[in-house]
Design an enzyme around this catalytic site. Sequence first.
Site, PDB file in Angstrom:
ATOM      1  N   HIS A 298       0.852  -1.189   0.000  1.00  0.00           N
ATOM      2  CA  HIS A 298       0.000   0.000   0.000  1.00  0.00           C
ATOM      3  C   HIS A 298       0.883   1.232   0.000  1.00  0.00           C
ATOM      4  O   HIS A 298       1.937   1.247   0.628  1.00  0.00           O
ATOM      5  CB  HIS A 298      -0.909   0.009   1.241  1.00  0.00           C
ATOM      6  CG  HIS A 298      -2.058   0.946   1.096  1.00  0.00           C
ATOM      7  ND1 HIS A 298      -1.950   2.285   1.372  1.00  0.00           N
ATOM      8  CD2 HIS A 298      -3.328   0.735   0.663  1.00  0.00           C
ATOM      9  CE1 HIS A 298      -3.115   2.858   1.127  1.00  0.00           C
ATOM     10  NE2 HIS A 298      -3.970   1.949   0.692  1.00  0.00           N
ATOM     11  N   ASP A 355      -8.057  -5.357   0.127  1.00  0.00           N
ATOM     12  CA  ASP A 355      -8.509  -6.221  -0.957  1.00  0.00           C
ATOM     13  C   ASP A 355      -8.122  -7.677  -0.742  1.00  0.00           C
ATOM     14  O   ASP A 355      -8.641  -8.565  -1.415  1.00  0.00           O
ATOM     15  CB  ASP A 355      -7.934  -5.722  -2.301  1.00  0.00           C
ATOM     16  CG  ASP A 355      -8.564  -4.408  -2.721  1.00  0.00           C
ATOM     17  OD1 ASP A 355      -9.721  -4.180  -2.328  1.00  0.00           O
ATOM     18  OD2 ASP A 355      -7.910  -3.623  -3.427  1.00  0.00           O
TER      19      ASP A 355
HETATM   20  N1  ACO Z   1       4.115  -7.868  -4.679  1.00  0.00           N
HETATM   21  C1  ACO Z   1       5.443  -7.820  -4.881  1.00  0.00           C
HETATM   22  N2  ACO Z   1       6.191  -6.715  -4.768  1.00  0.00           N
HETATM   23  C2  ACO Z   1       5.570  -5.573  -4.462  1.00  0.00           C
HETATM   24  C3  ACO Z   1       4.185  -5.526  -4.237  1.00  0.00           C
HETATM   25  C4  ACO Z   1       3.457  -6.726  -4.351  1.00  0.00           C
HETATM   26  N3  ACO Z   1       2.145  -6.743  -4.139  1.00  0.00           N
HETATM   27  N4  ACO Z   1       3.825  -4.267  -3.940  1.00  0.00           N
HETATM   28  C5  ACO Z   1       4.941  -3.533  -3.986  1.00  0.00           C
HETATM   29  N5  ACO Z   1       5.999  -4.332  -4.296  1.00  0.00           N
HETATM   30  C6  ACO Z   1       7.396  -3.887  -4.389  1.00  0.00           C
HETATM   31  C7  ACO Z   1       7.648  -3.120  -5.674  1.00  0.00           C
HETATM   32  O1  ACO Z   1       8.053  -3.982  -6.716  1.00  0.00           O
HETATM   33  C8  ACO Z   1       8.716  -2.154  -5.246  1.00  0.00           C
HETATM   34  O2  ACO Z   1       9.924  -2.852  -5.228  1.00  0.00           O
HETATM   35  P1  ACO Z   1      11.322  -2.066  -5.564  1.00  0.00           P
HETATM   36  O3  ACO Z   1      11.466  -1.027  -4.488  1.00  0.00           O
HETATM   37  O4  ACO Z   1      12.364  -3.157  -5.486  1.00  0.00           O
HETATM   38  O5  ACO Z   1      11.161  -1.484  -6.934  1.00  0.00           O
HETATM   39  C9  ACO Z   1       8.357  -1.822  -3.790  1.00  0.00           C
HETATM   40  O6  ACO Z   1       7.626  -2.970  -3.316  1.00  0.00           O
HETATM   41  C10 ACO Z   1       7.511  -0.574  -3.632  1.00  0.00           C
HETATM   42  O7  ACO Z   1       6.363  -0.725  -4.460  1.00  0.00           O
HETATM   43  P2  ACO Z   1       5.739   0.435  -5.330  1.00  0.00           P
HETATM   44  O8  ACO Z   1       4.947  -0.150  -6.445  1.00  0.00           O
HETATM   45  O9  ACO Z   1       6.803   1.428  -5.680  1.00  0.00           O
HETATM   46  O10 ACO Z   1       4.771   1.108  -4.262  1.00  0.00           O
HETATM   47  P3  ACO Z   1       3.549   2.024  -4.590  1.00  0.00           P
HETATM   48  O11 ACO Z   1       3.240   2.747  -3.342  1.00  0.00           O
HETATM   49  O12 ACO Z   1       3.807   2.817  -5.822  1.00  0.00           O
HETATM   50  O13 ACO Z   1       2.362   0.990  -4.960  1.00  0.00           O
HETATM   51  C11 ACO Z   1       0.605  -0.595  -4.735  1.00  0.00           C
HETATM   52  C12 ACO Z   1       1.430   0.518  -4.061  1.00  0.00           C
HETATM   53  C13 ACO Z   1       0.136  -0.133  -6.127  1.00  0.00           C
HETATM   54  C14 ACO Z   1      -0.609  -0.878  -3.890  1.00  0.00           C
HETATM   55  C15 ACO Z   1       1.508  -1.848  -4.878  1.00  0.00           C
HETATM   56  O14 ACO Z   1       1.907  -2.282  -3.593  1.00  0.00           O
HETATM   57  C16 ACO Z   1       0.799  -2.984  -5.630  1.00  0.00           C
HETATM   58  O15 ACO Z   1       0.833  -3.006  -6.865  1.00  0.00           O
HETATM   59  N6  ACO Z   1       0.148  -3.933  -4.886  1.00  0.00           N
HETATM   60  C17 ACO Z   1      -0.615  -4.987  -5.532  1.00  0.00           C
HETATM   61  C18 ACO Z   1      -1.955  -4.475  -6.027  1.00  0.00           C
HETATM   62  C19 ACO Z   1      -2.916  -4.193  -4.894  1.00  0.00           C
HETATM   63  O16 ACO Z   1      -3.088  -4.985  -3.982  1.00  0.00           O
HETATM   64  N7  ACO Z   1      -3.584  -3.046  -4.991  1.00  0.00           N
HETATM   65  C20 ACO Z   1      -4.597  -2.618  -3.998  1.00  0.00           C
HETATM   66  C21 ACO Z   1      -4.099  -1.446  -3.223  1.00  0.00           C
HETATM   67  S1  ACO Z   1      -5.198  -1.000  -1.942  1.00  0.00           S
HETATM   68  C22 ACO Z   1      -6.432  -0.217  -2.745  1.00  0.00           C
HETATM   69  O17 ACO Z   1      -6.313   0.429  -3.734  1.00  0.00           O
HETATM   70  C23 ACO Z   1      -7.735  -0.411  -2.181  1.00  0.00           C
END
Ligand code: ACO
Length: 417
Positions: A298, A355
């Site tokens: 998140h 979620d």
């Molecule tokens: N699985 C694996 N790796 C992940 C995940 C995941 N679910 N989420 C983040 N990471 C990693 C990224 O690859 C990144 O790694 P890096 O630093 O080596 O490049 C690091 O963790 C940070 O992630 P970001 O994508 O930069 O974080 P951001 O804050 O931009 O994104 C998000 C947050 C979109 C929720 C992301 O965690 C994600 O895609 N999660 C999966 C989708 C999801 O569950 N979405 C629902 C969110 S809650 C909502 O909207 C109600």
Amino acid sequence: MCSNVNLEIDRYNYKFSTTYGTYNNDKAINFNKLREDTGFITFDPGLKNTGITKSSISFIDGRKGILLYRGYPIEQVIDKCSFLETSYLILNGELPDSIDIDNFSKKIKKFNFLDEEILSISNKIPKECHPMGILSSLINLLTIFNIKNEDKYLYLLAKMPILASLAYRIKRNLTPPCTDQKSYYTSNLLKMLFSEKNREHKPNYIIIDALDKLLILHADHEQNCSTTTVRLLGSSHTNLYSSVSAGINALWGKRHGGANQEVIEMLENILKSGGNLKKWINKAKNKKDPFRLMGFGHRIYKNFDPRAQIAKKIAEDLIKKLNISDPILDLAKNLEKYALSDSYFKEKKLYPNIDFYSGIVYQAIGIPKNMFTVMFALGRLPGWMAHWKEIRNNNDPIGRPRQIYIGNKKRNIIKCG
Ligand code: ACO
């Protein structure tokens, strides 16, 4: 607390004032004159460090796992309020008394019918469309039908479950939903979804309660992607219905609300392929693989998401009370445990988000996967409307960010075609 911040650029010193929120860890440098004074802009892809407004609707402390609606902790709201009371709180800023909520509910019921014109247009919608696409289109159509904008917030609260049920029923070739004037909001929703010709659905109170709680959990979450979308449209003075329609489309994406559908599909795939958690966790960690562990991570929560913990409990209670077994819930709990003990997830502070467990509740209620994000939209509606109202009341300027242009320098067309 510091009142000014100094910034040195090319040996010149610039002073910027600061803004603090209710809690002092909400602090910002006022950069609205940055470009005018220095020629520079802030560069912040994903708006990770950009405060776009002052707001008094909800508060999140992502390090401590705290979520407040108008100052009330989410745990107390879930325990003590219904979804309609929560909607009242979010829209109006204070909890309703019994007279307030009675009036609120009566006014919503006044609009509790399916407009003939919407119905005739909806007959042309192909049933292959995703229900989120159907819902956003139908909500946009409301602009035509409530021209006087009479009680627009309550009108939309009434219409959203009707149009969500219509989207569900279009996909199943079912007759249009029948509204029930006597039932409570969430019970009416379940009846509109599941009643069949000559057989009125009588929702179980355990299911009504679980769904009502999930709607509350989704009701607001400060400046997320869909709410920011709604606010941006509000800032250009687009009407409420079209602004909310845009919010529904923003929510649809799988990195946002669309993740709830993806989570169940992922869990089903893991189960079908033998339940090898290590393999799937390694896949999520592999940077060359686009797969992410859906329902994990998140932008704001770098500790547990309090909504995920509550959703997990709702799922466990519901499955127990309905006396059913759900291998997907067991798998989700094992996957959570596995991921939280893995150094990748620990170091990146990736925890289950709302979620991760909400789909398990929807599934137990009988709501199909492609309707999960629609349920999220129904819950988020009061938040979207409160933010739209807030931006209009504050008379915030139109949202219009800057960019760093990296395209071609000016060039001339020699010949075209
Ligand atoms: N699985 C694996 N790796 C992940 C995940 C995941 N679910 N989420 C983040 N990471 C990693 C990224 O690859 C990144 O790694 P890096 O630093 O080596 O490049 C690091 O963790 C940070 O992630 P970001 O994508 O930069 O974080 P951001 O804050 O931009 O994104 C998000 C947050 C979109 C929720 C992301 O965690 C994600 O895609 N999660 C999966 C989708 C999801 O569950 N979405 C629902 C969110 S809650 C909502 O909207 C109600």
